[in-house]
Write a protein that holds these residues in place. Sequence first.
Motif, PDB file in Angstrom:
ATOM      1  N   ILE A  99       0.838  -1.208   0.000  1.00  0.00           N
ATOM      2  CA  ILE A  99       0.000   0.000   0.000  1.00  0.00           C
ATOM      3  C   ILE A  99       0.868   1.251   0.000  1.00  0.00           C
ATOM      4  O   ILE A  99       0.601   2.212  -0.730  1.00  0.00           O
ATOM      5  N   LEU A 100       1.929   1.239   0.802  1.00  0.00           N
ATOM      6  CA  LEU A 100       2.827   2.391   0.874  1.00  0.00           C
ATOM      7  C   LEU A 100       3.452   2.685  -0.485  1.00  0.00           C
ATOM      8  O   LEU A 100       3.427   3.822  -0.960  1.00  0.00           O
ATOM      9  N   PHE A 101       4.012   1.660  -1.144  1.00  0.00           N
ATOM     10  CA  PHE A 101       4.682   1.891  -2.423  1.00  0.00           C
ATOM     11  C   PHE A 101       3.683   2.248  -3.517  1.00  0.00           C
ATOM     12  O   PHE A 101       3.986   3.051  -4.405  1.00  0.00           O
ATOM     13  N   GLY A 105       3.972   5.758  -5.400  1.00  0.00           N
ATOM     14  CA  GLY A 105       4.032   5.782  -6.863  1.00  0.00           C
ATOM     15  C   GLY A 105       2.994   6.726  -7.438  1.00  0.00           C
ATOM     16  O   GLY A 105       3.279   7.503  -8.361  1.00  0.00           O
ATOM     17  N   GLY A 106       1.765   6.668  -6.888  1.00  0.00           N
ATOM     18  CA  GLY A 106       0.722   7.589  -7.343  1.00  0.00           C
ATOM     19  C   GLY A 106       1.074   9.030  -7.049  1.00  0.00           C
ATOM     20  O   GLY A 106       0.859   9.918  -7.878  1.00  0.00           O
ATOM     21  N   TRP A 110       1.742  12.031  -9.782  1.00  0.00           N
ATOM     22  CA  TRP A 110       0.871  13.196  -9.779  1.00  0.00           C
ATOM     23  C   TRP A 110       1.640  14.492  -9.576  1.00  0.00           C
ATOM     24  O   TRP A 110       1.219  15.552 -10.054  1.00  0.00           O
ATOM     25  N   MET A 111       2.765  14.493  -8.871  1.00  0.00           N
ATOM     26  CA  MET A 111       3.455  15.721  -8.489  1.00  0.00           C
ATOM     27  C   MET A 111       3.895  16.593  -9.665  1.00  0.00           C
ATOM     28  O   MET A 111       3.744  17.817  -9.584  1.00  0.00           O
TER      29      MET A 111
END
Length: 130
Positions: A99-101, A105-106, A110-111
Amino acid sequence: MQSRPVTVYPGRPAIDVRHGAGAPFGWWPAICVALVAAIDRVEYNLLAGALPTIQEEFGFSDSSDAVQRAGEAPATMRVQLAALLRIRTLRSVITGLSILFFGLGGLFFWMPSFYAREFGLPEAAPSARG
């Protein structure tokens, strides 16, 4: 009290140490020694208390029975994975890290578009930075 300069930390200037004074080097060395001693003691007690459970879970004992097991076939990868996935903590860690990775990644995907919208940077500029 008598004091004299002593080089305590390599590469630093000598400090005056008063002989007979309490904690001549400050309290940090005493705190560090006490912390290491406490961790060492707790770790020893935890292992001593958990050792029978660990031996029962993984099927080994203090007396070596390697000679008896020498003729057995090694466990297949599927059996080994099934044994690992029976451990609840390991399943939780795998799920949490996944979940963390996935979230990171998302976020990193998005950044660059966020920086382009909010700060007027071209989208290639923030994504090319290392």
